[in-house]
Design an enzyme around this catalytic site. Structure first.
Site, PDB file in Angstrom:
ATOM      1  N   LYS A  71       0.850  -1.186   0.000  1.00 25.93           N
ATOM      2  CA  LYS A  71       0.000   0.000   0.000  1.00 25.93           C
ATOM      3  C   LYS A  71       0.887   1.237   0.000  1.00 25.93           C
ATOM      4  O   LYS A  71       1.727   1.410   0.878  1.00 25.93           O
ATOM      5  CB  LYS A  71      -0.917  -0.008   1.225  1.00 25.93           C
ATOM      6  CG  LYS A  71      -1.983   1.083   1.207  1.00 25.93           C
ATOM      7  CD  LYS A  71      -3.102   0.783   2.208  1.00 25.93           C
ATOM      8  CE  LYS A  71      -4.147   1.880   2.234  1.00 25.93           C
ATOM      9  NZ  LYS A  71      -5.272   1.568   3.140  1.00 25.93           N
ATOM     10  N   LEU A 143      -4.453 -10.801   0.798  1.00 26.37           N
ATOM     11  CA  LEU A 143      -5.711 -11.511   1.001  1.00 26.37           C
ATOM     12  C   LEU A 143      -6.279 -11.867  -0.364  1.00 26.37           C
ATOM     13  O   LEU A 143      -6.890 -11.040  -1.029  1.00 26.37           O
ATOM     14  CB  LEU A 143      -6.701 -10.633   1.773  1.00 26.37           C
ATOM     15  CG  LEU A 143      -6.225 -10.168   3.151  1.00 26.37           C
ATOM     16  CD1 LEU A 143      -7.216  -9.182   3.761  1.00 26.37           C
ATOM     17  CD2 LEU A 143      -6.015 -11.360   4.085  1.00 26.37           C
ATOM     18  N   ASP A 192     -14.038   3.540   9.737  1.00 32.68           N
ATOM     19  CA  ASP A 192     -14.409   3.647   8.323  1.00 32.68           C
ATOM     20  C   ASP A 192     -14.917   2.284   7.868  1.00 32.68           C
ATOM     21  O   ASP A 192     -14.597   1.798   6.797  1.00 32.68           O
ATOM     22  CB  ASP A 192     -13.216   4.099   7.485  1.00 32.68           C
ATOM     23  CG  ASP A 192     -13.627   4.511   6.058  1.00 32.68           C
ATOM     24  OD1 ASP A 192     -14.831   4.740   5.827  1.00 32.68           O
ATOM     25  OD2 ASP A 192     -12.752   4.577   5.175  1.00 32.68           O
ATOM     26  N   ASN A 197     -14.605  -1.873   3.053  1.00 25.53           N
ATOM     27  CA  ASN A 197     -13.354  -2.131   3.764  1.00 25.53           C
ATOM     28  C   ASN A 197     -13.358  -3.471   4.490  1.00 25.53           C
ATOM     29  O   ASN A 197     -12.702  -3.663   5.505  1.00 25.53           O
ATOM     30  CB  ASN A 197     -13.034  -0.983   4.730  1.00 25.53           C
ATOM     31  CG  ASN A 197     -12.532   0.240   3.977  1.00 25.53           C
ATOM     32  OD1 ASN A 197     -11.907   0.100   2.936  1.00 25.53           O
ATOM     33  ND2 ASN A 197     -12.829   1.411   4.501  1.00 25.53           N
ATOM     34  N   ASP A 209      -7.988  -1.678   5.759  1.00 29.83           N
ATOM     35  CA  ASP A 209      -8.059  -0.208   5.703  1.00 29.83           C
ATOM     36  C   ASP A 209      -8.267   0.416   7.083  1.00 29.83           C
ATOM     37  O   ASP A 209      -9.290   1.047   7.340  1.00 29.83           O
ATOM     38  CB  ASP A 209      -9.205   0.204   4.754  1.00 29.83           C
ATOM     39  CG  ASP A 209      -8.962   1.582   4.142  1.00 29.83           C
ATOM     40  OD1 ASP A 209      -7.957   2.219   4.504  1.00 29.83           O
ATOM     41  OD2 ASP A 209      -9.786   2.013   3.319  1.00 29.83           O
TER      42      ASP A 209
HETATM   43  P1  ADP Z   1      -8.125   2.766   0.384  1.00 30.24           P
HETATM   44  O1  ADP Z   1      -7.588   3.670   1.432  1.00 30.24           O
HETATM   45  O2  ADP Z   1      -7.756   3.154  -0.996  1.00 30.24           O
HETATM   46  O3  ADP Z   1      -9.600   2.494   0.545  1.00 30.24           O
HETATM   47  P2  ADP Z   1      -7.786  -0.030   1.139  1.00 30.24           P
HETATM   48  O4  ADP Z   1      -6.859  -0.435   2.243  1.00 30.24           O
HETATM   49  O5  ADP Z   1      -9.250  -0.070   1.416  1.00 30.24           O
HETATM   50  O6  ADP Z   1      -7.330   1.404   0.636  1.00 30.24           O
HETATM   51  O7  ADP Z   1      -7.458  -0.933  -0.110  1.00 30.24           O
HETATM   52  C1  ADP Z   1      -8.067  -0.706  -1.355  1.00 30.24           C
HETATM   53  C2  ADP Z   1      -8.365  -2.023  -2.045  1.00 30.24           C
HETATM   54  O8  ADP Z   1      -7.149  -2.745  -2.243  1.00 30.24           O
HETATM   55  C3  ADP Z   1      -9.246  -2.965  -1.235  1.00 30.24           C
HETATM   56  O9  ADP Z   1     -10.607  -2.747  -1.498  1.00 30.24           O
HETATM   57  C4  ADP Z   1      -8.819  -4.323  -1.711  1.00 30.24           C
HETATM   58  O10 ADP Z   1      -9.482  -4.655  -2.904  1.00 30.24           O
HETATM   59  C5  ADP Z   1      -7.347  -4.122  -2.023  1.00 30.24           C
HETATM   60  N1  ADP Z   1      -6.513  -4.544  -0.893  1.00 30.24           N
HETATM   61  C6  ADP Z   1      -6.077  -3.785   0.136  1.00 30.24           C
HETATM   62  N2  ADP Z   1      -5.306  -4.479   0.978  1.00 30.24           N
HETATM   63  C7  ADP Z   1      -5.248  -5.738   0.477  1.00 30.24           C
HETATM   64  C8  ADP Z   1      -4.604  -6.953   0.886  1.00 30.24           C
HETATM   65  N3  ADP Z   1      -3.862  -7.004   1.993  1.00 30.24           N
HETATM   66  N4  ADP Z   1      -4.761  -8.043   0.112  1.00 30.24           N
HETATM   67  C9  ADP Z   1      -5.510  -7.997  -1.017  1.00 30.24           C
HETATM   68  N5  ADP Z   1      -6.130  -6.897  -1.448  1.00 30.24           N
HETATM   69  C10 ADP Z   1      -6.015  -5.778  -0.723  1.00 30.24           C
HETATM   70 MG    MG Z   2     -10.752   1.335   1.620  1.00 27.77          MG
END
Ligand code: ADP
Ligand code: MG
Length: 364
Positions: A71, A143, A192, A197, A209
């Site tokens: 991320k 994940l 959130d 999420n 998230d």
């Molecule tokens: P944002 O702040 O952009 O909402 P998120 O942490 O919600 O960031 O991540 C955005 C998207 O990325 C999630 O909806 C998911 O599809 C994917 N994602 C985030 N973390 C993971 C992870 N550890 N493994 C797989 N997919 C992930």
């Molecule tokens: Mg998110």
């Protein structure tokens, strides 16, 4: 100096485009050298605040590939401005942060997500395992499947079978249990939480998230919790789930007594269903609806500062009113009549504190 500032702005904004900026590429390279990841692939998600990339880590001996998620927080300023409310008032970030320094801010968000994930994952709640952190770049467990396909968000989950209704009902109970565990064991309110999420796979919900998650002593944590409860209820109701009233869930999550793991929590939830007023009785159902509405709009004070609106009370005293205030005697000596509306120095101060981009430090 003006020009420098503008150049810096431009550089910051570059990160908000899809391409990785130089600094981020350097950090990724460093992480590759240290073995946190071996390859970084395409974006799984591009969001307002962060992009998430798929990555792979190869085992040095066996060569076995493990999927990772990376991320990358964006260093664009504007989005983060709004998020200050989550940090202000939290003791882990006493002193606030320098609103003028967006790099520091994104670093703080990545750090917060890393630390919150450590707690949540450490408590056995299905969630990504935090693996490495460097400035605004966070490496975590992936994940999804072995081929790099991420699990769907709960919103997009495609439940199969002839007992779909029952599955939704039990996912709802599972999530309530997770929220309680998060609150009681991790001391965190997600803040959130919604079908966006939460990832879903094979009957299991995964919490993601969590950079904005706050501790219960945050002045607005209960307000955030109430919002989480509402979002969750709204979503599951749309799926046809028989949901519990917000207030009952709020109590279930926040009351310290009681189980914090399964199967105890599911049993406690089942009991909530048994003891609730029957919805068959129209009057009771209507009363419950009103109660939920009242609950949602209720103000839950958590600190003395919230209980006592000092500025308002001082004004009252200045006007010779306020004999009803509990601390009227305490304040009486110090009170100076307030200036007429519009000229108040306090108002001016507030306005200048809101100006975040221009490098003004919030101080402590
Ligand atoms: P944002 O702040 O952009 O909402 P998120 O942490 O919600 O960031 O991540 C955005 C998207 O990325 C999630 O909806 C998911 O599809 C994917 N994602 C985030 N973390 C993971 C992870 N550890 N493994 C797989 N997919 C992930
Ligand atoms: Mg998110």
């Amino acid at each position: 100096k003006q020009d420098d500032e503008r150049d810096k702005d431009k550089a910051d904004r570059a990160t908000s485009e899809q391409v990785l900026d130089q600094r981020t590429r350097m950090i990724l390279l460093q992480m590759i050298n240290r073995g946190a990841v071996s390859e970084v692939h395409g974006a799984i998600s591009t969001g307002k605040e962060a992009n998430v990339y798929g990555a792979v880590s190869y085992d040095e001996e066996t060569g076995a590939a493990t999927q990772r998620a990376v991320k990358v927080y964006k260093t664009a300023i504007l989005v983060f401005k709004d998020r200050e409310r989550y940090i202000t008032g939290e003791h882990r970030f006493k002193g606030g942060f320098d609103k003028g320094n967006s790099r520091k801010m994104v670093k703080l968000w990545a750090e917060k997500e890393y630390r919150n994930l450590r707690r949540i994952h450490g408590a056995g709640i299905p969630s990504p395992e935090p693996l490495a952190l460097k400035l605004h770049v966070l490496v975590m467990g992936f994940l999804g499947d072995g081929k790099g396909w991420a699990y769907p968000r709960l919103r997009d989950a495609n439940l199969k079978g002839d007992d779909v209704d029952q599955q939704w009902q039990s996912l709802y109970a599972q999530l309530l249990g997770t929220m309680r565990r998060m609150y009681q064991v991790c001391k965190l309110v997600h803040a959130d939480l919604s079908e966006y999420n939460i990832l879903y796979h094979d009957g299991q919900l995964y919490i993601i998230d969590v950079s904005q998650s706050v501790e219960p002593d945050h002045p607005r944590s209960l307000e955030f919790l109430r919002m989480d409860i509402k979002n969750v209820g709204d979503f599951f109701r749309r799926k046809g789930v028989d949901t519990l009233p917000d207030r009952a869930i709020f109590n279930f999550i926040t009351v310290p007594e009681g189980p914090v793991e399964e199967p105890g929590m599911a049993e406690a939830i089942a009991k909530l269903y048994e003891t609730r007023p029957s919805a068959a009785n129209e009057e009771e159902a209507a009363a419950e609806e009103v109660d939920t509405e009242v609950f949602r709009n209720q103000y839950i004070p958590q600190t003395l500062e919230q209980v006592y609106d000092i500025e308002k009370d001082v004004k009252k005293l200045g006007l010779g009113e306020g004999s009803d205030l509990v601390y009227s005697k305490l304040l009486a000596d110090q009170v100076v009549a307030p200036k007429p509306e519009g000229e108040g120095e306090e108002a001016d101060q507030d306005a200048s504190e809101d100006e975040s981009e221009e490098g003004a430090s919030l101080g402590s």
